[in-house]
Design an enzyme around this catalytic site. Structure first.
Site, PDB file in Angstrom:
ATOM      1  CD  GLU A 107      71.628  89.826   3.519  1.00 48.15           C
ATOM      2  OE1 GLU A 107      72.250  89.937   3.780  1.00 48.15           O
ATOM      3  OE2 GLU A 107      70.416  89.836   2.885  1.00 48.15           O
ATOM      4  CB  CYS A 113      75.379  89.589   6.666  1.00 50.73           C
ATOM      5  SG  CYS A 113      73.075  90.006   6.173  1.00 50.73           S
TER       6      CYS A 113
END
Length: 493
Positions: A266, A300
């Protein structure tokens, strides 16, 4: 100012590494952990030697056969036991976790802490992932006699998993990797981010009490990249699960290639937030402002790249400017504070550099940009208008309380701008019609798209397109991510 009352921290407490069931003293000494809110040292983290990192990987490998052969129901029962213990005791880590992350006390209590036990509990129920293929007749051939062909497909554990995580949500990140990996029969070596590993060490102490066999769970820490690099390069490690920047993700791919490491990554994000001409601007403003209020933009999935229809442009920026002006920047322990510090002085300098580059490139700074007169590493909520697609503040992940706004002239143009990015982790669409938002969302190159909302589905697959990562986790997809498919085939006469 109503400061939260937290347990006092013992700056001199000794933290150790867990390797093969033993808590061991770090061979390379310790390093300081600094509170981003006050810039004061709050503890000393273990500095693992490369030899100790290799020992942890070897211990995980040695424990793998026994753990892999443990029935899934027993593995999951231990995860449930760990979840119970975490839920009982994690409140005692509030001060430590808040101090090393710099998150506001509200974010620490509401987001950072509860999700840790939740991630373990999500995998406390065993799941049958086996699948039998429909039989079919085959004629005799050079490979064997004819008959009825059958196959059974099962999922096997990958092996030893290196769980390397980012600083922004340390407990959530690690738990979301460790729980599904263990449920599938893998063993793990945890490598937290250098900035805030102390609370995770405490959580591993709790996890160990649940009764996992020695070597199934290991943790090593370090101040730089050496420990993580050693894990990635270790021949004893079969998979790397990484959360962090795209640049580091590229290095992990390169380093893991010689041993064909399986990867779950990720990586960075530059969330597009599309507002149509008929959207509810007030609803969108609340979502966009989360960049400023949710861990100071250090997330994020934040909607940092706003793409609003030209007819609603002025309305949006006026309302965002007004909201920024009422968000309190201040002491992270003050329950009225909305925007706390970023993680380090180096990162604050990086965010400020991005803001300056945006203004130099022609963006209009409507608010923010100044350094608050506070002792920690603070950046004021910053809004940059009149942005163009090629500006660095639009193309690169800033990971701070900075929002960049661009105008679009219709749905096709909005999609074009949204897709003009190397990232594709989490994007958003706000439109009066959910159907219209849904249609636009399908055209955006992003692993996740929020429709008139920031809230993701807890069991939906999570991960990114393009430079935002490889693979998906969460829910059943987490079990898939930490497993290998194996087909057992036969022909019966």
């Amino acid at each position: 100012m109503a400061l939260a009352e937290l347990e006092p921290l013992n700056v001199d407490e000794e933290y150790r590494l867990l390797i093969g069931g033993d808590w061991v003293t770090p061979e390379a000494g310790t390093y300081e952990i600094v509170d981003p809110n006050t810039t004061q040292v709050i503890g000393h983290a273990p500095e693992a030697s490369i030899s100790q990192v290799n020992d942890a990987a070897a211990a995980a490998k040695a424990a793998l056969p026994g753990w892999r052969d443990t029935p899934m129901a027993e593995r999951c029962a231990l995860l449930g036991r760990a979840a119970d213990l975490i839920d009982e005791r994690i409140g005692g880590l509030t001060g430590l976790l808040q101090g090393e992350t710099g998150a506001t006390i509200n974010i620490t209590e509401a987001v950072q802490l509860p999700a840790c036990g939740d991630r373990f509990r999500q995998y406390e129920t065993p799941v049958n992932l086996d699948e039998s293929m429909a039989p079919y007749p085959v004629e005799a051939n050079p490979l064997g006699p004819g008959g009825l062909a059958g196959a059974h497909v099962i999922r096997q554990p990958v092996g030893v998993v290196a769980c390397i995580t980012s600083y922004n949500f340390p407990l959530v990140n690690v738990s979301g990797k460790v729980a599904p990996a263990l449920a599938m029969g893998n063993t793990v070596v945890i490598k937290p981010a250098p900035q805030d590993p102390l609370a995770m060490i405490k959580v591993v102490e709790i996890i160990e009490e649940a009764g996992f066999p020695p070597g199934v769970v290991n943790i090593v820490t370090g101040s730089g990249a050496a420990a993580g690099a050693a894990l990635v390069g270790s021949p004893d490690v079969n998979m790397v699960s990484f959360t962090g920047s795209s640049a580091v993700g590229v290095k992990i791919m390169e380093a893991g290639a010689p041993t064909m490491k399986r990867l779950l990554m990720e990586l960075g994000g530059k969330g597009a937030c599309v507002l149509t001409d008929d959207c509810n601007v007030d609803s969108a403003v609340g979502a966009i402002a989360s960049v400023w209020g949710l861990h100071s933009g250090q997330i994020c999935t934040a909607p940092t790249r706003v793409i609003v229809h030209r007819s609603r442009y002025d309305e949006l920026v006026d309302k965002l400017t007004a909201v920024a002006g009422i968000l309190k920047v201040g002491d992270a322990l003050d329950r009225e504070t909305i925007v706390g510090p970023v993680i380090t002085e180096l990162h604050r300098n990086r965010v400020e550099h991005f803001i300056a580059s945006g203004v130099a490139d022609g963006a209009t700074m409507l608010c923010g940009g100044e350094r608050p007169d506070l002792p920690g590493y603070f950046v004021a909520p910053t809004l940059l208008a009149d942005c163009e697609p090629d500006m660095r503040v639009v193309t690169e992940e800033i990971f701070g309380p900075v929002v960049a706004v661009m105008a679009h002239d219709g749905d096709d143009h909005a999609v074009e701008l949204a897709n003009n990015s190397n990232y594709g982790l989490f994007s958003y669409v706000f439109a009066d019609s959910p159907g219209r938002a849904f249609e636009i969302g399908q055209r955006i190159q992003s692993g996740n798209v929020g429709i008139n909302s920031l809230a993701p589905h807890v069991n939906a697959p999570f991960g990114g397109f393009k430079m935002s990562g490889i693979g998906r986790d969460r829910g059943i997809f987490g079990l898939h991510a930490y497993s290998e498919l194996q087909a057992l085939s036969w022909v019966s006469s």
